[in-house]
Design an enzyme around this catalytic site. Structure first.
Site, mmCIF file in Angstrom:
data_model
loop_
_atom_site.group_PDB
_atom_site.id
_atom_site.type_symbol
_atom_site.label_atom_id
_atom_site.label_comp_id
_atom_site.label_asym_id
_atom_site.label_seq_id
_atom_site.Cartn_x
_atom_site.Cartn_y
_atom_site.Cartn_z
ATOM 1 N N CYS B 95 0.827 -1.210 0.000
ATOM 2 C CA CYS B 95 0.000 0.000 0.000
ATOM 3 C C CYS B 95 0.866 1.267 0.000
ATOM 4 C CB CYS B 95 -0.943 -0.064 1.198
ATOM 5 S SG CYS B 95 -2.462 0.838 0.960
ATOM 6 N N HIS B 194 -4.207 -6.243 1.895
ATOM 7 C CA HIS B 194 -4.182 -6.385 3.350
ATOM 8 C C HIS B 194 -4.542 -7.821 3.649
ATOM 9 C CE1 HIS B 194 -5.754 -2.068 3.008
ATOM 10 N NE2 HIS B 194 -4.459 -2.076 2.927
#
Lengths: 449, 234
Positions: B95, B194
């Site tokens: 990310c 995630h």
């Protein structure tokens, strides 16, 4: 009062009476009906109240309940919104169904969702804002802790003379200068020791110079006696503080606020903060500390219901809601203090109400649990695979471990666990599903909560 | 000889929003099964990245505010990090970490934030939209499928010399347009996953550990470690 307001209030009260008497529930709908007729009705309803708004990520419900209890030690009329009904409709319903006193103060204590503080403030003109903490919650909804605080501030800025009663151990509540009078509370129970927060802690940047904050005491997460090693930013002087924590078990906490000993019938350091917030609010309203202590010491089942103890075939099952990383981690810290042997079940769902991203389970330090003394560990719920692997990484051995996706099977497995005491940690929809099963089998009465 | 790996957890005290610590815990878990002792340390603001100290690096994602602070500090580590990467140092970047290894990213507020340009991708922002939900991709070289959860405003476009971590089977991926997800450059693996990524994708954890082991102990025989069976966790 305008005709529109009176019509709206009458309609709301009638619908509450109907729902309450015939359907045994209904906390949001009467408010909704009233608001549909007169969107500004709260202004009229709240006019003669001194209102306390309680907001923050964790601890709103218990802080509100304890505050009401403490305030009732002196004031006969204290209005509040029922547990969880902290959106606007629920607050309107609370005012609708309350009776005002003719003489003396009318107090209102409102648990208010962080995103609703501004809206509610516009109507009720609060005298006090209480800020418990801001942690990362379900990120897909509210976003960052700074965004959440900005939403709360938007409300506070409408009432620059209202008093703020804030958790002084939370750096974020000292990050923006405000004209309001501020009362800080915090925990001062340990010896000073140079330390830093754990690496996966949120909100560690100094708001003045953007260096990593250091600590002399840490209660949990980023709460504690913080200071910036690079500038003069540090924890403010505390007006009310816990000076000593005498004993903590999962069922109780004994501690001293200033010179008053409190015996709280619930465990968890986070609940000590909740009690301390309630104490600070009650002192603000000039209640004697001994009266507050008596109120907080009462073992009131209605107040401590979020941590529910259920007897299932002579097993003592404690059902605890977990919903975000800091909350989960604190529950783990609490149950590990149990001197009795216990088993553990973790039930993970990932529906919208639970938060659809399950990555937060990795921020709870399951590694710290004494697995050698936990005879049985169960992973369950719709996302049992995620929690199962989390528990294995934490050190649970195959010998003590089982997986059950279906909650009916979970319940059967719980009945056969080797210890008498069992902790069940569950996300929101898993709690609802399990309670329904327990009600169907006659172990609890089904509630409308 | 006892095998040891030391992990640099880049800005672990600032970029840790989505259970990122889980990636470190999962590396420890599989390392133990490989009879490898794995340690990790945070490398954060005002600290040097000493590339010779580390066998593996992990770079997580965070909130906008923290990422902006990191984007300034990381310029001081640019040279050392680039050297680590160019010398085949294994790294996992998720990310915000993924974005900061590239040329730049545009934040949700529209500011252009400089990366360290160690990898040639760049990241634009979407207007009032995020890619949120479960995602499955397939890596064409290994045939492995990776499962995760994505939640990002950024739209990343890969540059020359980078190949995607996988092709999107379901979900959005890097930018919702070209079906790519993540990036691979030398021994650097980037992703928006995630979950955390290594929890659901043990094969990727194994690959990172083996790369680090073979780079640190070039003459060792790792047949035993290569045979570690990764049980499905998803």
């Amino acid at each position: 009062m305008s005709l529109r307001s009176s019509v709206a209030i009458t309609a709301g009260r009638t619908s509450y009476w109907f729902l309450h008497n015939f359907l045994h529930g209904g906390t949001a709908l009467p408010g909704k009906i009233t608001l549909a007729i007169d969107p500004d009705v709260l202004q009229d309803l709240a006019k003669n109240y001194e209102t306390v708004i309680i907001t923050g990520t964790n601890g709103k419900t218990l802080t509100t309940a304890l505050t009401v209890k403490a305030l009732k030690a002196k004031y006969s009329q204290v209005l509040t919104n029922p547990s969880g009904s902290n959106m606007k409709q629920g607050i309107v319903t609370a005012f609708l169904t309350s009776q005002k006193t003719k003489s003396g103060k009318n107090l209102a204590v409102l648990e208010t969702d962080e995103a609703n503080v501004e809206l509610v403030t516009k109507y009720v003109r609060p005298k006090v804002f209480v800020l418990t903490n801001i942690f990362r919650d379900q990120m897909d909804r509210y976003g960052e802790i700074y965004t959440t605080y900005a939403k709360i501030l938007a409300g506070i800025k409408l009432e620059p003379t209202a008093t703020i009663i804030a958790n002084g151990d939370a750096p974020i509540f000292n990050s923006v200068a405000l004209p309001n009078p501020i009362i800080y509370y915090g925990i001062d129970a340990q010896e000073d020791k140079e330390q830093q927060a754990l690496p996966n802690t949120d909100g560690l940047l100094c708001p003045k110079c953007q260096h990593i904050l250091h600590y002399k005491k840490i209660s949990y997460a980023n709460l504690g006696k913080y200071y910036c090693p690079n500038c003069d930013f540090k924890r403010p002087e505390l007006d009310f503080s816990v000076s000593k924590i005498i004993q903590q078990t999962p069922q109780s906490s004994e501690f001293i606020i200033d010179d008053t000993t409190i015996n709280l019938h619930i465990g968890g350091t986070y609940n000590i903060y909740n009690a301390l917030a309630a104490y600070s609010i009650a002192r603000f309203f000039a209640i004697d500390s001994s009266l507050i202590a008596t109120a907080l010491n009462d073992n009131d089942e209605k107040i401590f219901g979020r941590q529910e103890v259920i007897n299932v075939d002579n097993k003592e099952i404690t059902l605890i809601l977990v919903k975000n990383p800091v909350g989960l981690d604190q529950v783990l810290e609490m149950i590990k203090t149990d001197p009795e042997p216990f088993s553990l079940a973790v039930l993970l769902n990932a529906n919208y109400a639970d938060g659809i991203d399950t990555s937060w389970i990795w921020d709870g330090r399951f590694e710290n649990l004494p697995f050698n003394n936990i005879p049985s560990v169960l992973a369950g719920g719709e996302r049992y695979r995620d929690i199962s692997f989390r528990l294995k990484v934490a050190g649970v051995s195959d010998k003590q471990f089982m997986e059950r996706e279906n909650l009916t099977e979970v319940l059967e497995a719980l009945k056969k666990m080797p210890s008498n005491r069992i902790y069940v940690l569950a996300t929101y929809t898993a709690v609802l599903q399990l309670r329904k099963l327990l009600a169907n089998q006659g172990y609890i009465k089904e509630g409308m909560e | 000889m006892s095998l040891k790996l030391n992990v640099a957890h880049l800005y672990g005290d600032l970029l840790n929003t989505y259970g990122d610590i889980g990636n470190i815990l999962v590396l420890e878990y599989y390392a133990k099964q490989m009879n490898v002792e794995l340690t990790s340390e945070i490398v954060s603001l005002d600290q040097q990245f000493e590339e010779s100290k580390f066998d593996l690096s992990f770079f997580g994602g965070g909130q906008d505010y923290e990422q902006v602070i990191v984007s300034k500090d990381i310029q001081n580590k640019k040279e050392a990090l680039t050297s680590f990467i160019e010398n085949d140092g294994p790294m996992l970047a998720i990310c915000g970490g993924y974005q900061l290894l590239g040329e730049y990213y545009i934040s949700a507020k529209g500011e252009k934030i400089a990366g360290i340009n160690a990898l040639p991708h760049y990241t634009k922002s979407q207007d009032n939209n995020r890619f949120i939900g479960d995602i499955v991709i397939k890596n064409s070289e290994t045939g492995q499928e990776y499962h995760g959860f994505e939640n990002h405003n950024g739209m990343t476009f890969l540059g020359n010399g980078e190949r995607p971590l996988g092709t999107v089977i379901s979900g959005h991926g890097n930018n919702g347009e070209d079906k790519s997800e993540g990036a691979i450059y030398k021994n650097v693996f980037c992703s928006y996953f995630h979950g955390p990524i290594l929890a659901r994708n043990g094969e990727l954890a194994k690959r990172l550990l083996l790369l680090a082991l073979k780079r640190k102990y070039p003459t060792n025989d790792f047949t035993q470690q290569e045979q570690l069976e990764i049980k499905p966790t998803y």
